[in-house]
Design an enzyme around this catalytic site. Structure first.
Site, PDB file in Angstrom:
ATOM      1  CB  THR A 181     -12.964 -32.578 -16.897  1.00 16.64           C
ATOM      2  OG1 THR A 181     -13.565 -32.787 -15.615  1.00 16.64           O
ATOM      3  CG2 THR A 181     -11.970 -31.432 -16.810  1.00 16.64           C
ATOM      4  CG  LEU A 232      -8.736 -38.002 -21.363  1.00 23.39           C
ATOM      5  CD1 LEU A 232      -8.354 -39.203 -20.513  1.00 23.39           C
ATOM      6  CD2 LEU A 232      -8.742 -38.387 -22.822  1.00 23.39           C
ATOM      7  CG  HIS A 233     -10.843 -35.339 -14.868  1.00 24.19           C
ATOM      8  ND1 HIS A 233     -12.096 -34.832 -14.594  1.00 24.19           N
ATOM      9  CD2 HIS A 233     -10.866 -36.617 -14.407  1.00 24.19           C
ATOM     10  CE1 HIS A 233     -12.839 -35.763 -13.997  1.00 24.19           C
ATOM     11  NE2 HIS A 233     -12.114 -36.854 -13.873  1.00 24.19           N
ATOM     12  CG  ASP A 234      -5.385 -34.090 -14.932  1.00 26.29           C
ATOM     13  OD1 ASP A 234      -6.205 -33.313 -14.394  1.00 26.29           O
ATOM     14  OD2 ASP A 234      -4.788 -34.980 -14.312  1.00 26.29           O
ATOM     15  CB  CYS A 268      -9.428 -30.029 -20.165  1.00 29.83           C
ATOM     16  SG  CYS A 268     -10.729 -31.213 -20.586  1.00 29.83           S
TER      17      CYS A 268
END
Ligand code: BDR
Ligand code: CA
Length: 313
Positions: free
Chosen positions: A196, A242-244, A246
Site C-alpha cells: 500500500t 491509499l491502503h484499503d 488495494c
C-alpha cells in the site's frame, strides 16, 4: 462469471471509503452482500455512520450496513484521528446519512450470512481491525468453511510498522483477533504496507479524480487532500498511501499484485513488538504457509482502475 459475493468489514477512514466506492462501482465483478462496521480509525458510532455516508455517496442507499464490535477483543481501543481527522472522514463537508443502519449486530449478520451459503462461496474483505471477523469465527466455528477467501489490508514486513515501529495499525489495534483469523485455516490474501505504500496519491492521480467533474470525484480528491498532509510529512513522499482500495482492486484485477505464499504469525505478547506480522518472506522456517503476502503492485494500473470505476458512480 457470476460476481463474487463479499462482505466488507470496515472502519471508515478516507481510504476505506474509496475501497467501498470501488466495490459498489464494480457490480459485474463484485456483489456486496453487506458492509459491517468496526471500531478502528474512529469509534464505532462514527465508522457505522461513515459507512452509510459512503454508500449514499455511491448512490447505493439500499446497501445493508451493520454496526459491530465497539472495542477490540481484550484490549482498549486505539484510534487514528491524527491521520483521518475527528470524524474519520475529515476533508469535505458532508451531510448526515439518511439511509438506515440495520438493527442486527454485524457479528450476527456475518454468522447468519455465512450459514446461509454453501462452503467456500463468500469472500470477507476486512479493511480495519479484525475484531468482527474473529468474534464471528469464535462464536460460530462452523462458518469458517463457508469462507472462500479473506482478502485483508493489514500488516507489513519490509515496511515494518506505521502505528508503532513494529506494527501496522489494523493488526496492532486487535492482535488477538488477527491471530484467530491467521490461524483459521481460511485462504488469506494480505495487502500489507509493503504494497500500500506504493499506492501513492500523487498530484496527477488526485487531479484525475477531480477532473471527473462528479460528486464522487470531488469527494475522493478532497479526502485525499486531507489525509495526505499527514503521510507526506511523515514519509516525505509525493502523496499518501491509499491502503484499503488495494483489497478491492485485487478482487477485480488480481494481476496488478505480486507476492509470496508464506507463513505469517501475529505477535500478541511482547510489549515492544505487539501486533507485528512475522512473515516468513525468506522461507527460513518450516512453518506452514497460511497467507498470500503481497509485496508489489502495478501502481499506474491500480490508479487507472480506480479512475475508471469511480467515474461510473
Ligand atoms: C490502515 O489503517 C487505517 O488507518 C487505514 O484505514 C488502513 O486500513 C493502514 O495502516
Ligand atoms: Ca481501514
Amino acid at each position: 462469471m457470476a460476481p463474487r459475493k463479499i462482505i466488507i468489514d470496515t472502519d471508515p477512514g478516507q481510504d476505506d471509503a474509496v475501497a467501498i466506492l470501488l466495490a459498489l462501482a464494480s457490480p459485474d465483478e463484485i456483489a456486496v452482500l453487506g458492509v459491517t462496521a468496526v471500531a478502528g480509525n474512529v469509534p464505532l458510532p462514527l465508522t457505522q455512520k461513515n459507512a452509510r455516508i459512503v454508500c449514499e455517496l455511491a448512490g447505493k442507499p439500499d446497501t445493508l450496513v451493520f454496526a459491530g464490535c465497539d472495542a477490540p477483543m481484550v484490549r482498549k481501543l486505539v484510534t487514528a484521528e491524527h491521520v483521518h481527522g475527528k470524524t474519520g472522514l475529515d476533508g469535505p463537508q458532508m451531510a448526515d446519512p439518511t439511509m438506515p443502519l440495520q438493527e442486527q449486530h454485524a457479528v450476527d449478520y456475518i454468522i447468519e450470512t455465512l450459514r446461509a451459503h454453501d462452503a467456500g462461496t463468500v469472500t470477507l474483505c476486512p479493511l480495519g481491525p479484525l475484531t468482527n471477523i474473529a468474534t464471528a469465527f469464535n462464536n460460530a466455528p462452523e462458518i469458517v468453511e463457508k469462507v472462500q477467501e479473506i482478502v485483508l489490508m493489514g500488516g507489513a514486513y519490509f515496511q515494518v510498522g506505521n502505528i508503532t515501529p513494529a506494527a501496522e495499525f489494523n493488526i496492532y489495534v486487535d492482535p488477538e483477533a488477527a491471530k484467530i483469523v491467521f490461524d483459521s485455516g481460511v485462504p488469506i490474501v494480505v495487502m500489507p504496507l509493503d504494497v500500500t505504500h506504493k499506492a501513492l496519491t500523487t498530484r496527477p492521480r488526485v487531479d484525475a479524480f477531480r477532473a471527473m467533474g462528479t460528486k464522487v470525484g470531488d469527494m475522493v480528491a478532497a479526502w485525499t487532500d486531507f489525509f495526505e498532509r499527514f503521510d507526506k510529512e511523515k514519509y516525505g513522499s509525493e502523496g499518501a498511501p491509499l491502503h484499503d482500495p488495494c483489497v478491492i482492486a485485487y478482487l477485480i484485477q488480481p494481476e496488478l499484485f505480486t507476492g509470496r505464499h508464506v507463513n505469517v504469525e501475529i505477535e500478541t505478547t511482547s510489549e515492544l513488538t505487539l501486533g507485528m506480522t512475522v512473515a516468513d518472506w525468506w522461507r527460513v522456517t518450516d512453518r506452514a504457509p497460511n497467507a498470500m503476502f503481497m509485496g508489489d503492485l502495478d501502481s499506474d494500473g491500480f490508479f487507472a482502475l480506480l479512475a475508471d470505476r469511480l467515474a461510473r458512480l
